[in-house]
Design a protein around this motif. Structure first.
Motif, PDB file in Angstrom:
ATOM      1  N   ILE A 302       0.849  -1.194   0.000  1.00  0.00           N
ATOM      2  CA  ILE A 302       0.000   0.000   0.000  1.00  0.00           C
ATOM      3  C   ILE A 302       0.888   1.248   0.000  1.00  0.00           C
ATOM      4  N   SER A 303       0.672   2.126  -0.956  1.00  0.00           N
ATOM      5  CA  SER A 303       1.517   3.313  -1.083  1.00  0.00           C
ATOM      6  C   SER A 303       0.824   4.596  -0.657  1.00  0.00           C
ATOM      7  N   VAL A 304      -0.501   4.563  -0.585  1.00  0.00           N
ATOM      8  CA  VAL A 304      -1.317   5.706  -0.161  1.00  0.00           C
ATOM      9  C   VAL A 304      -2.313   5.170   0.861  1.00  0.00           C
ATOM     10  N   PRO A 305      -2.606   5.892   1.948  1.00  0.00           N
ATOM     11  CA  PRO A 305      -3.458   5.350   3.013  1.00  0.00           C
ATOM     12  C   PRO A 305      -4.805   4.824   2.516  1.00  0.00           C
ATOM     13  N   PHE A 306      -5.304   3.809   3.221  1.00  0.00           N
ATOM     14  CA  PHE A 306      -6.615   3.255   2.919  1.00  0.00           C
ATOM     15  C   PHE A 306      -7.712   4.277   3.164  1.00  0.00           C
ATOM     16  N   HIS A 307      -8.784   4.175   2.388  1.00  0.00           N
ATOM     17  CA  HIS A 307     -10.019   4.874   2.714  1.00  0.00           C
ATOM     18  C   HIS A 307     -10.558   4.255   4.002  1.00  0.00           C
ATOM     19  N   PRO A 308     -11.132   5.049   4.909  1.00  0.00           N
ATOM     20  CA  PRO A 308     -11.638   4.492   6.176  1.00  0.00           C
ATOM     21  C   PRO A 308     -12.595   3.314   5.988  1.00  0.00           C
ATOM     22  N   GLY A 309     -13.410   3.336   4.934  1.00  0.00           N
ATOM     23  CA  GLY A 309     -14.331   2.227   4.697  1.00  0.00           C
ATOM     24  C   GLY A 309     -13.602   0.949   4.346  1.00  0.00           C
ATOM     25  N   ALA A 310     -12.557   1.046   3.527  1.00  0.00           N
ATOM     26  CA  ALA A 310     -11.749  -0.120   3.184  1.00  0.00           C
ATOM     27  C   ALA A 310     -10.969  -0.599   4.403  1.00  0.00           C
ATOM     28  N   GLN A 311     -10.415   0.349   5.147  1.00  0.00           N
ATOM     29  CA  GLN A 311      -9.681   0.009   6.368  1.00  0.00           C
ATOM     30  C   GLN A 311     -10.567  -0.803   7.308  1.00  0.00           C
ATOM     31  N   ARG A 312     -11.796  -0.349   7.490  1.00  0.00           N
ATOM     32  CA  ARG A 312     -12.727  -1.052   8.390  1.00  0.00           C
ATOM     33  C   ARG A 312     -13.042  -2.458   7.887  1.00  0.00           C
ATOM     34  N   PHE A 313     -13.234  -2.590   6.578  1.00  0.00           N
ATOM     35  CA  PHE A 313     -13.526  -3.922   6.047  1.00  0.00           C
ATOM     36  C   PHE A 313     -12.383  -4.887   6.317  1.00  0.00           C
ATOM     37  N   PHE A 314     -11.156  -4.480   6.003  1.00  0.00           N
ATOM     38  CA  PHE A 314     -10.027  -5.395   6.150  1.00  0.00           C
ATOM     39  C   PHE A 314      -9.702  -5.666   7.619  1.00  0.00           C
ATOM     40  N   GLU A 315      -9.976  -4.712   8.495  1.00  0.00           N
ATOM     41  CA  GLU A 315      -9.804  -4.976   9.931  1.00  0.00           C
ATOM     42  C   GLU A 315     -10.821  -6.016  10.397  1.00  0.00           C
ATOM     43  N   GLU A 316     -12.068  -5.856   9.978  1.00  0.00           N
ATOM     44  CA  GLU A 316     -13.106  -6.826  10.369  1.00  0.00           C
ATOM     45  C   GLU A 316     -12.842  -8.193   9.753  1.00  0.00           C
ATOM     46  N   TYR A 317     -12.235  -8.206   8.561  1.00  0.00           N
ATOM     47  CA  TYR A 317     -11.932  -9.465   7.877  1.00  0.00           C
ATOM     48  C   TYR A 317     -10.744 -10.175   8.528  1.00  0.00           C
ATOM     49  N   GLY A 318      -9.942  -9.416   9.253  1.00  0.00           N
ATOM     50  CA  GLY A 318      -8.827 -10.007   9.981  1.00  0.00           C
ATOM     51  C   GLY A 318      -7.484  -9.988   9.294  1.00  0.00           C
TER      52      GLY A 318
END
Length: 321
Positions: A302-318
């Motif tokens: 990742i070269s540019v920060p995640f969008h908060p919505g994507a960040q939340r999805f991948f955190e919930e996905y583990g």
């Protein structure tokens, strides 16, 4: 009276345009535009497949537009002319930080990562009869490094530098993939850089009448490049990529990435990523590059920060801490 009617008509047209852009049409769907690439490349058809999956699994309608690919797409996101786009993660890095090929332009800081998609491999293609077996052998040779100001040119500059070469050490041509292949076919070129998904169409077509080789990037040089430019990842090309490769070739890749604006609604971003990850088989059915789609791969390089919505999805996905 006529002037008043014209004014009312203009106002009505403006309202209709705003409603269309915001998804205010029938069914309450959110309408989004995805900028991709040229119709002959990978971005356009792959974007079309992803748009179809998003449309089938969310309350969104994504329209795919052809474009000038990474740099153009980043500018469109920055200007609000597109809501989603595909771009190389290295070009994203340059635009976000205002460096390299973006040093003479204002940084674009309202872009955000949704997910990485698949590797775009750095391929240094040489004529098998050229006597070129290593990057160092390019000194004094006729080498196409991609269009001026392109991501390919930036990759070429970086790869040359880690091998103690500069553009002044080679005979530079600035050609696109197809033009580079034509020049080599005509005996006007010894080598050319390609940064794209493998196999690349221009390289495949050239291989039908010329014997080719792809230069490796040695492990120590690869490590040095990754240390300076974390958006690179190690990859290996083999006969599954190009049938004429008799031995594996170690090289580097950047990542094709799905991006958006920081202004996109968080839940929309979450739903887009969820649709693509959970329906990966449908993407693969539509395009071979779908094989690279997974939650684990989507958070790499990742070269540019995640969008908060994507960040939340991948955190919930583990897959993100």
């Amino acid at each position: 009276m006529k002037r008043r009617n014209v004014a009312r008509l203009a106002l009505l047209l403006c309202v209709m345009l705003v409603l269309a852009a915001c998804g205010g049409g029938g069914g309450g769907e959110t309408r989004l535009i995805m900028a991709t690439g040229g119709v002959a490349g990978t971005y356009y058809p792959f974007g079309g497949v992803m748009a179809g999956v998003i449309n089938a699994n969310t309350n969104m309608q994504v329209t795919v537009n052809a474009s000038g690919a990474s740099a153009d797409n980043i500018q469109q996101i920055g200007a609000g002319d597109a809501h989603l786009a595909l771009a190389q993660n290295d070009v994203m890095y340059y635009a976000f930080n205002g460096v390299s090929i973006w040093a003479d332009r204002d940084p674009i800081t309202n872009i955000a990562t949704l997910m990485t998609l698949y590797p775009e491999t750095v391929q240094i293609v040489v004529d098998a009869g050229s006597g070129i077996y290593a990057v160092e052998d390019l000194a004094g040779m006729r080498v196409s490094v991609g269009d001026v100001g392109s991501g390919v040119e930036a990759n070429a500059t970086q790869v040359l530098a880690v091998h103690n070469l500069t553009m002044n050490d080679i005979n530079v041509l600035n050609l696109g993939f197809a033009a580079s292949a034509d020049a080599m076919r005509d005996g006007m070129l010894d080598a050319f850089f390609v940064t794209s998904a493998a196999p690349n169409t221009a390289v495949m077509e050239l291989a039908t009448n010329r014997d080719l080789r792809i230069l490796p990037i040695a492990e120590d040089r690869a490590a040095a490049l990754i240390a300076d430019y974390p958006f690179y990842a190690r990859v290996t090309l083999d006969s599954s990529d190009y049938y004429w490769l008799t031995t594996p070739v170690n090289t580097l890749a950047v990542q094709a990435t799905l991006i958006t604006s920081t202004d996109l609604d968080e839940q929309l971003a979450f739903d887009i990523v969820r649709a693509l990850i959970e329906n990966q088989p449908d993407i693969l059915e539509g395009h071979a590059r779908g094989a690279d789609i997974s939650a684990h791969n989507a958070v790499q390089s990742i070269s540019v920060p995640f969008h908060p919505g994507a960040q939340r999805f991948f955190e919930e996905y583990g897959v993100l801490g």
